[in-house]
Design a protein around this motif. Structure first.
Motif, PDB file in Angstrom:
ATOM      1  N   VAL A 190      -8.999   4.066  -4.041  1.00  0.00           N
ATOM      2  CA  VAL A 190      -9.439   2.734  -4.642  1.00  0.00           C
ATOM      3  C   VAL A 190     -10.929   2.940  -4.655  1.00  0.00           C
ATOM      4  N   LEU A 191     -11.679   3.052  -3.431  1.00  0.00           N
ATOM      5  CA  LEU A 191     -13.096   3.266  -3.656  1.00  0.00           C
ATOM      6  C   LEU A 191     -13.575   4.242  -4.484  1.00  0.00           C
ATOM      7  N   VAL A 192     -13.141   5.374  -4.494  1.00  0.00           N
ATOM      8  CA  VAL A 192     -13.635   6.453  -5.308  1.00  0.00           C
ATOM      9  C   VAL A 192     -13.786   6.215  -7.042  1.00  0.00           C
ATOM     10  N   PHE A 193     -12.448   5.590  -7.317  1.00  0.00           N
ATOM     11  CA  PHE A 193     -12.441   4.972  -8.437  1.00  0.00           C
ATOM     12  C   PHE A 193     -13.243   3.841  -8.794  1.00  0.00           C
ATOM     13  N   GLY A 194     -13.114   2.819  -7.866  1.00  0.00           N
ATOM     14  CA  GLY A 194     -14.054   1.704  -8.203  1.00  0.00           C
ATOM     15  C   GLY A 194     -15.495   1.923  -8.352  1.00  0.00           C
ATOM     16  N   LEU A 195     -15.964   2.768  -7.328  1.00  0.00           N
ATOM     17  CA  LEU A 195     -17.333   3.133  -7.536  1.00  0.00           C
ATOM     18  C   LEU A 195     -17.757   4.029  -8.352  1.00  0.00           C
ATOM     19  N   SER A 196     -16.939   4.905  -8.812  1.00  0.00           N
ATOM     20  CA  SER A 196     -17.128   5.744 -10.084  1.00  0.00           C
ATOM     21  C   SER A 196     -17.227   5.106 -11.232  1.00  0.00           C
ATOM     22  N   LEU A 222       0.837  -1.272  -0.120  1.00  0.00           N
ATOM     23  CA  LEU A 222      -0.215  -0.025  -0.047  1.00  0.00           C
ATOM     24  C   LEU A 222       0.830   1.226   0.054  1.00  0.00           C
ATOM     25  N   SER A 223       2.209   1.178   0.363  1.00  0.00           N
ATOM     26  CA  SER A 223       2.997   2.437   0.741  1.00  0.00           C
ATOM     27  C   SER A 223       3.870   2.291  -0.434  1.00  0.00           C
ATOM     28  N   ASP A 224       3.908   1.583  -1.668  1.00  0.00           N
ATOM     29  CA  ASP A 224       4.929   1.693  -2.512  1.00  0.00           C
ATOM     30  C   ASP A 224       4.780   2.815  -3.335  1.00  0.00           C
ATOM     31  N   PRO A 225       3.628   3.120  -3.848  1.00  0.00           N
ATOM     32  CA  PRO A 225       3.149   4.362  -4.546  1.00  0.00           C
ATOM     33  C   PRO A 225       3.981   5.766  -4.010  1.00  0.00           C
ATOM     34  N   VAL A 226       4.112   5.808  -2.588  1.00  0.00           N
ATOM     35  CA  VAL A 226       4.736   6.976  -2.055  1.00  0.00           C
ATOM     36  C   VAL A 226       6.292   6.982  -2.529  1.00  0.00           C
ATOM     37  N   PRO A 227       6.899   8.178  -3.282  1.00  0.00           N
ATOM     38  CA  PRO A 227       8.235   8.442  -3.584  1.00  0.00           C
ATOM     39  C   PRO A 227       9.004   8.561  -2.283  1.00  0.00           C
ATOM     40  N   ARG A 228       9.852   7.513  -1.850  1.00  0.00           N
ATOM     41  CA  ARG A 228      10.778   7.349  -0.902  1.00  0.00           C
ATOM     42  C   ARG A 228      11.923   8.612  -0.867  1.00  0.00           C
ATOM     43  N   CYS A 229      12.263   9.068   0.106  1.00  0.00           N
ATOM     44  CA  CYS A 229      13.470   9.739  -0.130  1.00  0.00           C
ATOM     45  C   CYS A 229      14.987   8.958   0.254  1.00  0.00           C
ATOM     46  N   THR A 230      15.729   9.127  -0.412  1.00  0.00           N
ATOM     47  CA  THR A 230      16.927   8.423  -0.543  1.00  0.00           C
ATOM     48  C   THR A 230      18.413   9.423   0.021  1.00  0.00           C
ATOM     49  N   GLY A 231      18.891   8.988   0.827  1.00  0.00           N
ATOM     50  CA  GLY A 231      20.170   9.906   1.047  1.00  0.00           C
ATOM     51  C   GLY A 231      20.109  11.139   2.005  1.00  0.00           C
ATOM     52  N   GLY A 232      18.730  11.175   2.576  1.00  0.00           N
ATOM     53  CA  GLY A 232      18.508  12.486   3.232  1.00  0.00           C
ATOM     54  C   GLY A 232      16.922  12.782   3.061  1.00  0.00           C
ATOM     55  N   SER A 268       0.409  11.137  -8.758  1.00  0.00           N
ATOM     56  CA  SER A 268      -0.374  11.867  -8.048  1.00  0.00           C
ATOM     57  C   SER A 268       0.449  12.469  -7.037  1.00  0.00           C
ATOM     58  N   MET A 269       1.159  11.584  -6.046  1.00  0.00           N
ATOM     59  CA  MET A 269       1.686  11.866  -4.965  1.00  0.00           C
ATOM     60  C   MET A 269       3.126  12.652  -5.527  1.00  0.00           C
ATOM     61  N   LYS A 270       3.650  12.203  -6.450  1.00  0.00           N
ATOM     62  CA  LYS A 270       4.853  13.003  -6.862  1.00  0.00           C
ATOM     63  C   LYS A 270       4.215  14.737  -7.067  1.00  0.00           C
ATOM     64  N   VAL A 271       3.246  14.807  -7.801  1.00  0.00           N
ATOM     65  CA  VAL A 271       2.869  15.974  -8.045  1.00  0.00           C
ATOM     66  C   VAL A 271       2.436  16.978  -6.710  1.00  0.00           C
ATOM     67  N   LEU A 272       1.836  16.370  -5.745  1.00  0.00           N
ATOM     68  CA  LEU A 272       1.658  16.916  -4.570  1.00  0.00           C
ATOM     69  C   LEU A 272       2.706  17.233  -3.644  1.00  0.00           C
ATOM     70  N   LEU A 273       3.807  16.184  -3.777  1.00  0.00           N
ATOM     71  CA  LEU A 273       4.873  16.428  -2.837  1.00  0.00           C
ATOM     72  C   LEU A 273       6.041  17.222  -3.708  1.00  0.00           C
ATOM     73  N   LEU A 276      -6.773   1.330 -11.763  1.00  0.00           N
ATOM     74  CA  LEU A 276      -6.466   2.408 -12.447  1.00  0.00           C
ATOM     75  C   LEU A 276      -5.804   3.646 -11.183  1.00  0.00           C
ATOM     76  N   ALA A 277      -6.617   3.479 -10.174  1.00  0.00           N
ATOM     77  CA  ALA A 277      -6.289   4.258  -9.061  1.00  0.00           C
ATOM     78  C   ALA A 277      -4.869   4.125  -8.636  1.00  0.00           C
ATOM     79  N   TYR A 278      -4.610   2.647  -8.330  1.00  0.00           N
ATOM     80  CA  TYR A 278      -3.104   2.297  -7.923  1.00  0.00           C
ATOM     81  C   TYR A 278      -2.244   2.610  -8.770  1.00  0.00           C
ATOM     82  N   THR A 279      -2.621   2.684 -10.356  1.00  0.00           N
ATOM     83  CA  THR A 279      -1.485   3.011 -11.069  1.00  0.00           C
ATOM     84  C   THR A 279      -1.014   4.360 -11.132  1.00  0.00           C
TER      85      THR A 279
END
Length: 294
Positions: free
Chosen positions: A163-169, A39-49, A134-139, A126-129
């Motif tokens: 996931v729920l918003v995309f799936g139900l939509s 679940l946390s893999d989509p978050v871009p991790r900071c490396t080296g600081g 989206s996270m890179k844009v926000l961060l 599609l949401a997970y993809t």
């Protein structure tokens, strides 16, 4: 069945559904670390600081209080239990409802489920993809000199909501198809709504997506608009089929259907000339003041 028997059956169905969720949740607790990593893999991790390598478009995942590891593990396990055991508790729900449905209603229900499940899974995929984008844009709008520290439970809530918003939509076009099949809305009328629908879908995409960025809005709204036009095409084809089978199906209640004036052979009546005389009565007895012929 009597009311009490229905209530007992409902109790038994609920007990089986809850037992399935609990069993799967207990098993998922042993794999909670792998699930949280997924679940946390989509978050871009900071490396080296903190924020040094990617210009601020990264984050560090952390637990913000002493109970966070425990509560997050419980939440992940229960969520996994609900999702993985869904075939069991959905079957229990269906087994409780199905005896009250007619045969044709069951047929439509099977078709609805057969279409709803792939649509929901497509929206979830599609949401997970798009979550990493989206996270890179926000961060990426993080001011210089600042760092992003994301609590694990917030990431979980964010992922589940996406996931729920995309799936139900993605179920919206299926709903339009269903109301067309029951005759509530025609395909021509649905096509006339396209401007309003496109605007409403993009507004919904901007409001409903947790990211509030244009990437998430377009990724959600674009496929829904495409599915909407596919549903409209299906409705138009279905309306033509219905018109061939029943020419008066699309008429209003106060509108007269066209008359079929084609001559036909009717027993006792000739096509040309006056009708034959009615058969003679064998007696003159009357019932409630009327004779046999009347």
């Amino acid at each position: 069945m009597p009311l009490m028997d229905h209530l007992r059956e409902l109790r038994n169905r609920l007990a089986k559904a809850i037992a399935a969720i609990v069993v799967v949740a207990v098993v998922a607790a042993f794999y909670s670390e792998q699930i949280m990593k997924f679940l946390s893999d989509p978050v871009p991790r900071c490396t080296g600081g903190l924020g040094e390598k990617t210009g601020g478009a990264c984050a560090v995942i952390a637990y913000t209080d002493l109970l966070s590891p425990f509560t997050t593990t419980v939440k992940v396990s229960l969520l996994t239990g609900v999702i993985v055991s869904s075939p069991i508790w959905l079957y229990q729900l269906w087994a409780f409802i199905a005896p009250g449905l007619h045969k044709h209603e069951r047929k439509y229900t099977y078709r609805f489920v057969a279409a709803a499940v792939p649509l929901f899974l497509g929206g979830a995929w599609l949401a997970y993809t798009i979550m990493p984008v989206s996270m890179k844009v926000l961060l990426g709008i993080t001011p210089d000199g600042s760092a992003n520290i994301l609590p694990m439970d917030k990431i979980l809530d964010f992922s589940v909501r996406m996931v729920l918003v995309f799936g139900l939509s993605f179920e919206l076009p299926l709903l339009l198809v269903m109301i067309n099949l029951v005759g509530m809305v025609s395909g021509k009328r649905m096509l006339g709504w396209w401007r309003i629908v496109v605007m409403a879908v993009f507004v919904f995409g901007a409001v409903a997506t947790p990211t509030t960025d244009p990437v998430g809005m377009i990724a959600l709204s674009g496929p829904i608009v495409l599915l909407y036009f596919i549903a409209v095409g299906f409705a138009l084809v279905n309306d033509r089929r219905r018109a061939r089978n029943d020419p008066g199906a699309e008429l209003d209640d106060d509108e007269a259907s066209p008359l079929d004036l084609t001559p036909e052979d009717i027993g006792g009546v000739e096509r040309v000339g006056s009708p034959r005389a009615l058969p003679g009565q064998t007696d003159r007895d009357r019932v409630n003041g009327y004779d046999d012929v009347t």
